[in-house]
Design a protein around this motif. Structure first.
Motif, PDB file in Angstrom:
ATOM      1  N   MET A   1       2.896  27.983   2.889  1.00 52.49           N
ATOM      2  CA  MET A   1       3.713  27.798   1.700  1.00 52.49           C
ATOM      3  C   MET A   1       4.002  29.136   1.008  1.00 52.49           C
ATOM      4  O   MET A   1       5.136  29.425   0.664  1.00 52.49           O
ATOM      5  CB  MET A   1       3.023  26.864   0.723  1.00 52.49           C
ATOM      6  N   VAL A   2       2.947  29.936   0.850  1.00 58.93           N
ATOM      7  CA  VAL A   2       3.122  31.286   0.281  1.00 58.93           C
ATOM      8  C   VAL A   2       4.093  32.081   1.145  1.00 58.93           C
ATOM      9  O   VAL A   2       4.978  32.781   0.647  1.00 58.93           O
ATOM     10  CB  VAL A   2       1.768  32.017   0.179  1.00 58.93           C
ATOM     11  N   ARG A   3       3.953  31.925   2.484  1.00 61.37           N
ATOM     12  CA  ARG A   3       4.823  32.679   3.391  1.00 61.37           C
ATOM     13  C   ARG A   3       6.281  32.284   3.225  1.00 61.37           C
ATOM     14  O   ARG A   3       7.167  33.139   3.212  1.00 61.37           O
ATOM     15  CB  ARG A   3       4.399  32.443   4.845  1.00 61.37           C
ATOM     16  N   GLU A   4       6.534  30.975   3.129  1.00 58.74           N
ATOM     17  CA  GLU A   4       7.920  30.516   2.971  1.00 58.74           C
ATOM     18  C   GLU A   4       8.490  30.979   1.627  1.00 58.74           C
ATOM     19  O   GLU A   4       9.648  31.359   1.529  1.00 58.74           O
ATOM     20  CB  GLU A   4       8.000  28.984   3.098  1.00 58.74           C
ATOM     21  N   HIS A   5       7.642  30.935   0.597  1.00 57.49           N
ATOM     22  CA  HIS A   5       8.069  31.393  -0.736  1.00 57.49           C
ATOM     23  C   HIS A   5       8.453  32.884  -0.689  1.00 57.49           C
ATOM     24  O   HIS A   5       9.505  33.285  -1.208  1.00 57.49           O
ATOM     25  CB  HIS A   5       6.934  31.156  -1.734  1.00 57.49           C
ATOM     26  N   LEU A   6       7.619  33.679  -0.053  1.00 59.08           N
ATOM     27  CA  LEU A   6       7.923  35.109   0.044  1.00 59.08           C
ATOM     28  C   LEU A   6       9.211  35.339   0.829  1.00 59.08           C
ATOM     29  O   LEU A   6      10.041  36.175   0.446  1.00 59.08           O
ATOM     30  CB  LEU A   6       6.770  35.849   0.728  1.00 59.08           C
ATOM     31  N   ALA A   7       9.368  34.606   1.926  1.00 56.22           N
ATOM     32  CA  ALA A   7      10.577  34.764   2.748  1.00 56.22           C
ATOM     33  C   ALA A   7      11.811  34.414   1.917  1.00 56.22           C
ATOM     34  O   ALA A   7      12.846  35.088   2.007  1.00 56.22           O
ATOM     35  CB  ALA A   7      10.485  33.896   3.995  1.00 56.22           C
ATOM     36  N   GLY A  19       8.022  44.297   2.352  1.00 52.37           N
ATOM     37  CA  GLY A  19       6.971  43.681   1.537  1.00 52.37           C
ATOM     38  C   GLY A  19       6.298  42.530   2.275  1.00 52.37           C
ATOM     39  O   GLY A  19       5.121  42.234   2.035  1.00 52.37           O
ATOM     40  N   LEU A  20       7.044  41.885   3.174  1.00 54.02           N
ATOM     41  CA  LEU A  20       6.438  40.807   3.961  1.00 54.02           C
ATOM     42  C   LEU A  20       5.394  41.379   4.920  1.00 54.02           C
ATOM     43  O   LEU A  20       4.360  40.767   5.170  1.00 54.02           O
ATOM     44  CB  LEU A  20       7.499  40.048   4.761  1.00 54.02           C
ATOM     45  N   ILE A  21       5.695  42.561   5.462  1.00 53.67           N
ATOM     46  CA  ILE A  21       4.744  43.185   6.391  1.00 53.67           C
ATOM     47  C   ILE A  21       3.469  43.552   5.640  1.00 53.67           C
ATOM     48  O   ILE A  21       2.359  43.284   6.119  1.00 53.67           O
ATOM     49  CB  ILE A  21       5.373  44.421   7.082  1.00 53.67           C
ATOM     50  N   SER A  22       3.598  44.113   4.437  1.00 49.42           N
ATOM     51  CA  SER A  22       2.361  44.456   3.719  1.00 49.42           C
ATOM     52  C   SER A  22       1.604  43.197   3.298  1.00 49.42           C
ATOM     53  O   SER A  22       0.369  43.195   3.301  1.00 49.42           O
ATOM     54  CB  SER A  22       2.589  45.389   2.534  1.00 49.42           C
ATOM     55  N   HIS A  23       2.342  42.134   3.000  1.00 53.81           N
ATOM     56  CA  HIS A  23       1.641  40.884   2.705  1.00 53.81           C
ATOM     57  C   HIS A  23       0.820  40.425   3.919  1.00 53.81           C
ATOM     58  O   HIS A  23      -0.321  39.997   3.786  1.00 53.81           O
ATOM     59  CB  HIS A  23       2.623  39.796   2.299  1.00 53.81           C
ATOM     60  N   GLY A  24       1.417  40.561   5.084  1.00 49.66           N
ATOM     61  CA  GLY A  24       0.698  40.171   6.303  1.00 49.66           C
ATOM     62  C   GLY A  24      -0.558  40.998   6.515  1.00 49.66           C
ATOM     63  O   GLY A  24      -1.606  40.469   6.902  1.00 49.66           O
ATOM     64  N   ARG A  25      -0.474  42.301   6.234  1.00 51.16           N
ATOM     65  CA  ARG A  25      -1.680  43.140   6.366  1.00 51.16           C
ATOM     66  C   ARG A  25      -2.773  42.614   5.447  1.00 51.16           C
ATOM     67  O   ARG A  25      -3.933  42.519   5.827  1.00 51.16           O
ATOM     68  CB  ARG A  25      -1.362  44.606   6.020  1.00 51.16           C
TER      69      ARG A  25
ATOM     70  N   ILE B  21       5.567  38.877   8.359  1.00 47.42           N
ATOM     71  CA  ILE B  21       4.207  38.671   7.857  1.00 47.42           C
ATOM     72  C   ILE B  21       3.221  38.707   9.029  1.00 47.42           C
ATOM     73  O   ILE B  21       2.177  39.351   8.941  1.00 47.42           O
ATOM     74  CB  ILE B  21       4.110  37.344   7.071  1.00 47.42           C
ATOM     75  N   SER B  22       3.575  38.057  10.131  1.00 49.33           N
ATOM     76  CA  SER B  22       2.618  38.099  11.249  1.00 49.33           C
ATOM     77  C   SER B  22       2.520  39.514  11.831  1.00 49.33           C
ATOM     78  O   SER B  22       1.446  39.935  12.256  1.00 49.33           O
ATOM     79  CB  SER B  22       2.915  37.057  12.324  1.00 49.33           C
TER      80      SER B  22
END
Lengths: 239, 239
Positions: A1-7, A19-25, B21-22
């Protein structure tokens, strides 16, 4: 859910795709911590609360990822300290600043800073150095959730107490910060607010917490805990 | 640079935003490994090469992230084994499939499968189950770089030898796979190709490598190495 919201927030222009990449880290480290606040996270969060209570000009610094991940708790933290709230982003455009500030306002933020920068963070290039004098520039204690290493270093060089929230205890931000909180942002914000409430007005405890805190020792314990968590996660999988 | 490339590929529609993210999660583990192939990575890569050489119907399975991260080495691996190459994505739309297949073709791929699926991976819902009979469905050994846990499990349940490339040694994919390679994809592909070349035609060595390989033991060593790397990274920072 957090992932879809960020996307979705990337599509709307509030979050930069990287920012999605840093969220993944961050997610990877959260996973290693078992998605809970470990004891050294709590120790750092209590120290953060003590520094924020002791501060003369505390500031909560908000970037794109932080704003869209948990605006309500960022606003609540600023109100509870109380501290100024300032938006400060890495990939700065006026349009994105306005989107983020409006977003925070729609979530209840009042007097949010960042629209009209009149100062610069020393030692940073480009537009990401832009800040306000009344907020970041004049702050003595600044909490930077999900910050980049450059800015954390620049703020420390300006003589500020920098409190970072960064899931990676080995990141440049965590290495540099005065108080390095390795925890997921929402958990960290809620824990800090609990400690604020517990310690408010108790000057003796605030002083003790600050003088007993060693950021380096605490980071070392955090890394040991992550290793223990890794091994026990592996052993669970063997059954 | 890789980050900007991925962000661009999201804009072009080849990569789903959550793919960023992944990727970030993978980056965190790569960081913990010191961004190099550790010894247990090499052990798994050699076992992968042995299984691929022994296979009757080997397939290289390519998703969106893999395709845009290193198309050339994926194509080279398929040619070196030789194996079929099939595009198979989680967030499937016909448009995105066509974009990815065209992208791989523009990078030199021939006879790439996935355009006209005529089979389904057993136990998977939705369009991500779609595959070709001549490729994934009939494969006996399949290498899945950057796979999701569901699909890895479904492929193992179909009785296939599943070789995963996933930086997280504790992910569901890594826990499920027959050979779990924890390494960055480009390094993994290049190492596997080196081992293919070394072992090709040497049936005795191929058999020995397969019978001496324990995926579980190797994953355990990997996790111990990551912990050592974490601690030494911390100690470096103390100086």
């Amino acid at each position: 859910m957090v992932r879809e919201h960020l996307a979705e927030m990337v599509e709307k222009g509030l979050v930069n795709p990287t920012g999605l990449i840093s969220h993944g880290r961050g997610e990877a480290f959260d996973y290693l911590m078992g998605e809970r606040s470990l004891e050294p996270s709590l120790v750092a969060e209590k120290a953060a609360a003590a520094y924020l209570l002791r501060a003369k000009h505390p500031v909560v610094c908000v970037n794109g990822n932080a704003a869209v991940l948990d605006p309500k708790n960022l606003i609540a933290l600023a109100e509870n300290i109380p501290a100024k709230l300032e938006i400060n982003i890495f990939h700065r455009t006026e349009e994105r600043m306005e989107l983020l500030i409006s977003y925070m306002e729609s979530e209840g933020a009042k007097n949010i800073l960042g629209r009209n920068p009149d100062s610069r963070i020393a030692g940073l290039n480009h537009d990401r150095a832009l800040c306000t004098k009344e907020g970041i520039y004049d702050s003595d204690v600044i909490i930077v959730p999900i910050e980049d290493g450059d800015r954390a270093e620049a703020l420390v060089s300006m003589g500020k107490i920098v409190i970072s929230i960064d899931l990676n205890p080995l990141s440049r931000t965590s290495k540099t910060a005065s108080v390095s909180i390795s925890d997921e942002m929402t958990r960290a914000l809620e824990n800090i607010m609990r400690f604020l409430k517990e310690m408010k007005g108790n000057e003796k405890e605030i002083s003790d917490v600050i003088s007993n805190f060693s950021n380096n020792d605490n980071r070392k314990i955090m890394i040991e805990r992550i290793c223990n968590s890794l091994m026990s996660e592996f052993e669970k999988g063997e059954n």
